[in-house]
Design an enzyme around this catalytic site. Structure first.
Site, PDB file in Angstrom:
ATOM      1  N   TYR A  97      59.309  67.130  -0.915  1.00  0.00           N
ATOM      2  CA  TYR A  97      58.432  68.257  -0.556  1.00  0.00           C
ATOM      3  C   TYR A  97      58.595  69.425  -1.525  1.00  0.00           C
ATOM      4  CZ  TYR A  97      56.662  66.106   3.661  1.00  0.00           C
ATOM      5  OH  TYR A  97      56.010  65.269   4.520  1.00  0.00           O
ATOM      6  N   GLU A 139      58.507  63.226  10.523  1.00  0.00           N
ATOM      7  CA  GLU A 139      58.874  62.015   9.771  1.00  0.00           C
ATOM      8  C   GLU A 139      60.321  61.613  10.077  1.00  0.00           C
ATOM      9  OE1 GLU A 139      57.549  63.179   5.811  1.00  0.00           O
ATOM     10  OE2 GLU A 139      55.528  63.383   6.627  1.00  0.00           O
TER      11      GLU A 139
END
Ligand SMILES: Cc1cc2nc3c(=O)[nH]c(=O)nc-3n(C[C@H](O)[C@H](O)[C@H](O)COP(=O)(O)OP(=O)(O)OC[C@H]3O[C@@H](n4cnc5c(N)ncnc54)[C@H](O)[C@@H]3O)c2cc1C
Ligand code: HEM
Length: 408
Positions: A97, A139
Site C-alpha cells: 500500500y 484483507e
C-alpha cells in the site's frame, strides 16, 4: 473518519479529482509498474491494455471520497468487500500500500500540476490512507479466516481431467498436488490462477469454481477469449484451454469472492449469458443438494447450443429440484433439438413476459451490458434491487458507464 480540515478540502476538490480520475490512474499504473517491475506479474496486463483496471481504481477512490464527505452516500461496504476479496486472491500485502499510495499521489500531482497545494495533497493523502487502512484490515481478516500467509498465496494443483464443454470452453478438474483436502468454497466464489506463459511472463486471472464444494477436486471452466478487431487473443484463457494437459500443475489461490448465495427459501432466479454460467452452475448444484424445495427459474442466453457450456451439469441439478422452469435463448437457434426445444426462445434474452414469482431473489452473471439490461427489466417487473446479486468477470465498472438504451 476524515479530519475536519481535510473534509473541507476534499469537498472543494472532489469534482476536479473525479473529472481527472482516469487521467490520474492512467499516469499512475505505467509509473508504478516501471518503478516496480515485480508487480507486472501481480497485475492483469490484459486489464492494463484495455484500461479497465484504471477505470475501476479511479471510480473506487472517487466513490470512497464521496462516501467520506456525504452522509447520504450509499454504503461503501460492497465496494470495499469486492476489492478486498480480489486483493486477497492475489496475495496483496500491507507493505504494498505504501508503493501504491506513493505513485497514486505522485500521479495526482503530475496530472493536476500546480493546482495541488500542499493542503490539497495532505487531504487526499488522508483519504488514500483511510481507504488503505480499511482494506488492509479487511484483507487481514480474510487471510486469517482462510489460514493463508499472504506472502505465499499460491498452492500447487494438478490437472486430473480436462472436459471439452462447448465450442471454445474447457473445464479443468484440479486436485491439490500435496494430496491435501480442497479448501471449502461458497458457491459463486472464484480462485485466482497464476500461469507461466510461453513468453516468459507470469499472469494471474480469476476463474469461478464451476461446481458446488467437493472434498478432493476443484473445477474451473474456461472460455477461450479470441481477439476481435485486431486485438490479441486472451493470454491466460488461450493457454489454459489449449496448452494445459492432464498431469500439468497450476498455481491457485484459495477461493475468494463476496458474491455468494445467501441462505434463503425464497424463489430463486438464476440468470446467465455465455461463460457467465459458471457461478450459476455452482449455485444451482448447491441449491439442488441443500434446499431442493426452493422454486428455481433458470434463464440462460448463448450463441447456440454448441456454445452453451455446462448444459449436462445444470440439467442434472434441475432434475433434483421440486419446482423449476428453464428458459434458453440462442442467437443461432438452428441447432436446438429434442428436450432443449422446451422453453427455448430464439434471439437475445428478454425477460419482459416471463412469470416471475413474488419475492424472487436473483443471482446473475454475464457481460456488463447484458446485466444492465436484465437488471432494468427485473426492476420494472417488481424485483427489489436489493435482491439482485451479480458477478462481473472483470474489474467492476458497473457504476462507471450509463445503462444502454436497448434491452439486452
Ligand atoms: C471474479 C471473476 C470470475 C471469472 N470467472 C471466469 C470463469 O469462470 N470462466 C472464464 O472463462 N472466465 C472467467 N473470468 C474471466 C477471466 O478471469 C479472464 O479475464 C478471461 O479468461 C480473459 O483472460 P485472458 O488472459 O485470456 O485475456 P487477456 O489477455 O487478459 O485479454 C482480455 C481482453 O483484452 C483484450 N486485449 C488484450 N491486450 C490488448 C491490447 N493491447 N489492445 C486491445 N485489447 C487487448 C483481449 O483481446 C481480450 O479481449 C472471471 C473473471 C473474474 C474477475
Ligand atoms: C487504497 C488502495 C487501493 C485501492 C483503492 C484499490 C482498488 C482496487 C480496485 C477498485 C480493484 C478492482 C476490483 C474489481 O472490481 O475487480 C483492484 C484490483 C486490484 N488491485 Fe487494488 N487497490 C488498492 C491497493 C492495491 C495494492 C496496494 C495493490 C498491490 C500492488 C493492489 C493490486 C491490485 C491488483 C493486482 C488488482 C487486480 C487487477 C486486475 O485484475 O486488473 N491494489 N484494486
Amino acid at each position: 473518519m476524515l479530519s475536519k480540515e481535510s473534509s473541507v478540502v476534499v469537498a472543494a476538490t472532489a469534482g476536479i479529482v473525479a473529472a481527472h480520475a482516469e487521467q490520474i490512474t492512467a499516469c499512475f499504473y505505467p509509473d508504478m509498474l516501471a518503478a516496480h517491475p515485480e508487480l507486472l506479474s501481480v497485475f492483469n496486463l490484459g486489464n492494463q491494455a484495455t484500461g479497465e483496471q484504471r477505470k475501476a481504481l479511479a471510480a473506487s477512490v472517487v466513490a470512497y471520497a464521496v462516501h467520506l464527505i456525504d452522509p447520504e452516500a450509499p454504503s461503501f461496504t460492497p465496494i470495499l468487500e469486492r476489492i478486498a476479496h480480489k486483493h486477497v486472491s492475489l496475495g496483496i500485502r500491507p507493505e504494498q500500500y505504501t508503493i501504491v499510495g506513493h505513485h497514486l499521489l505522485k500521479a495526482v500531482g503530475t496530472v493536476l500540476g500546480a493546482a495541488v497545494t500542499p493542503e490539497i495533497a495532505r487531504a487526499w493523502d488522508e483519504v488514500y490512507w483511510l481507504f488503505a487502512v480499511q482494506l488492509i484490515a479487511e484483507e487481514a481478516r480474510l487471510y486469517t479466516r482462510a489460514g493463508v500467509d499472504p506472502s505465499r498465496p499460491w498452492e500447487s494443483y494438478r490437472v486430473v481431467e480436462r472436459i471439452d464443454e462447448a465450442v471454445d470452453v474447457v473445464s479443468l478438474v484440479l486436485s491439490p498436488a500435496a494430496g491435501t483436502e480442497v479448501p471449502h468454497h461458497q458457491p459463486g466464489q472464484y480462485v485466482s490462477v497464476a500461469v507461466d506463459l510461453p513468453n516468459g511472463t507470469r499472469q494471474p486471472r480469476q476463474y469461478t469454481v464451476s461446481t458446488a464444494a467437493r472434498p478432493n477436486t476443484l473445477q474451473i471452466t474456461v472460455r477461450r477469449v479470441r481477439g476481435v478487431d485486431g486485438a490479441p487473443d486472451g493470454q491466460v484463457s488461450n493457454f489454459l484451454t489449449s496448452a494445459v494437459a492432464v498431469g500439468d500443475v497450476l498455481q491457485l489461490s484459495r477461493p475468494a469472492g463476496d458474491v455468494t448465495l445467501a441462505e434463503s427459501t425464497k424463489p430463486l432466479m438464476l440468470i446467465s449469458a455465455g461463460v457467465g454460467i459458471t457461478p450459476i452452475t455452482a449455485v444451482l448444484e448447491d441449491v439442488a443438494a441443500r434446499t431442493p424445495q426452493r422454486t428455481v427459474v433458470l434463464a440462460h442466453a448463448d450463441r447456440s447450443a454448441e456454445h452453451h457450456p455446462l448444459r449436462r451439469a445444470t440439467a442434472a441439478s434441475l432434475a433434483k429440484l421440486a419446482e423449476t422452469t428453464r428458459y434458453t435463448w440462442y442467437q443461432e437457434p438452428g441447432s436446438v433439438t429434442g428436450t432443449d426445444q422446451e422453453h427455448f426462445r430464439p434471439g437475445l434474452m428478454d425477460l419482459s413476459d416471463l412469470p416471475i414469482p413474488l419475492d424472487t431473489e436473483v443471482f446473475m452473471c454475464g457481460p456488463l451490458p447484458f446485466m444492465r439490461g436484465v437488471r432494468r427489466t427485473l426492476i420494472e417487473r417488481g424485483v427489489d434491487p436489493a435482491d439482485i446479486a451479480y458477478e462481473i468477470f472483470g474489474p467492476d465498472l458497473w457504476n462507471t458507464e450509463p445503462a444502454p438504451s436497448v434491452p439486452a
